[in-house]
Design a protein around this motif. Sequence first.
Motif, PDB file in Angstrom:
ATOM      1  N   ASN A 105      15.807   9.855  86.413  1.00  0.00           N
ATOM      2  CA  ASN A 105      15.181   8.546  86.210  1.00  0.00           C
ATOM      3  C   ASN A 105      14.104   8.215  87.230  1.00  0.00           C
ATOM      4  N   TRP A 106      13.998   8.979  88.296  1.00  0.00           N
ATOM      5  CA  TRP A 106      13.043   8.657  89.351  1.00  0.00           C
ATOM      6  C   TRP A 106      11.589   8.653  88.889  1.00  0.00           C
ATOM      7  N   ASN A 109      10.588   5.347  87.144  1.00  0.00           N
ATOM      8  CA  ASN A 109      10.794   4.091  87.848  1.00  0.00           C
ATOM      9  C   ASN A 109       9.434   3.526  88.269  1.00  0.00           C
ATOM     10  N   TYR A 111       8.606   1.441  90.421  1.00  0.00           N
ATOM     11  CA  TYR A 111       8.474   1.140  91.847  1.00  0.00           C
ATOM     12  C   TYR A 111       8.366   2.404  92.697  1.00  0.00           C
ATOM     13  N   ASN A 112       8.470   3.543  92.060  1.00  0.00           N
ATOM     14  CA  ASN A 112       8.424   4.821  92.765  1.00  0.00           C
ATOM     15  C   ASN A 112       6.966   5.257  92.952  1.00  0.00           C
ATOM     16  N   ALA A 117       6.359  10.497  90.166  1.00  0.00           N
ATOM     17  CA  ALA A 117       5.975   9.272  89.464  1.00  0.00           C
ATOM     18  C   ALA A 117       4.485   9.285  89.114  1.00  0.00           C
ATOM     19  N   VAL A 174      11.398  10.341  95.493  1.00  0.00           N
ATOM     20  CA  VAL A 174      11.372   8.886  95.478  1.00  0.00           C
ATOM     21  C   VAL A 174      10.655   8.406  96.734  1.00  0.00           C
ATOM     22  N   TRP A 176       9.583   4.784  97.966  1.00  0.00           N
ATOM     23  CA  TRP A 176       9.528   3.346  97.757  1.00  0.00           C
ATOM     24  C   TRP A 176       8.395   2.751  98.568  1.00  0.00           C
TER      25      TRP A 176
END
Length: 195
Positions: A105-106, A109, A111-112, A117, A174, A176
């Motif tokens: 799922n990363w 996302n 926000y990643n 991403a 990931v 953030w």
Amino acid sequence: LTPMFMVPQALGQNSPLLFLSAALGLAVAGRSRPAAIGVGVLWALTVAFKLSPIVLVVVLVVRRRWTALAAGVATLAVLTLAALPFGGVEMWRAFVESSTELQGNWPVNPYNGSLEAFVHALVPGTTGTATFDVVVWTVRVALAAAMAWVALRIYDEDSQWAFAWLGSFLLVPVVWWHYLWVAFAAVIVAMAATT
């Protein structure tokens, strides 16, 4: 920045420690033995939160900061032994399994900010395929090679250390928003080291 630092810290994030280590630099380790131990302990604490900062061992070795390296390794050993009574070896196995489950799922996302991403945003239809992995790793290797090439030409060890922190984000799936505080530290350290 204190309130912004405290929220991630309360959530178990190590970004304030990443920022502190990048901003503190590595040259301070040459001032005294206690300072070198402090640099090593701080690095080890970031590794204890998230394994990815372990790659900074390369900078410690290249810069021959043996006291900082020894203090970091000793800190990790003590923390590992201290954690065993609370969760045993099963604790690490469970962590790896849960991280692996979340990994799918990363990339999606919003926000990643990782390479995964970024590639997902460019070509979302490839996420989870072999093509996706090849593209991510091609970009990762190219950026890492470019950063290594630049790092070998930077003679200021504080700048090398700070930009190595920033470069370590290339390795994690990931990233953030609060990890990117390290970019501010790296730029400020570089500005302070050059005219």
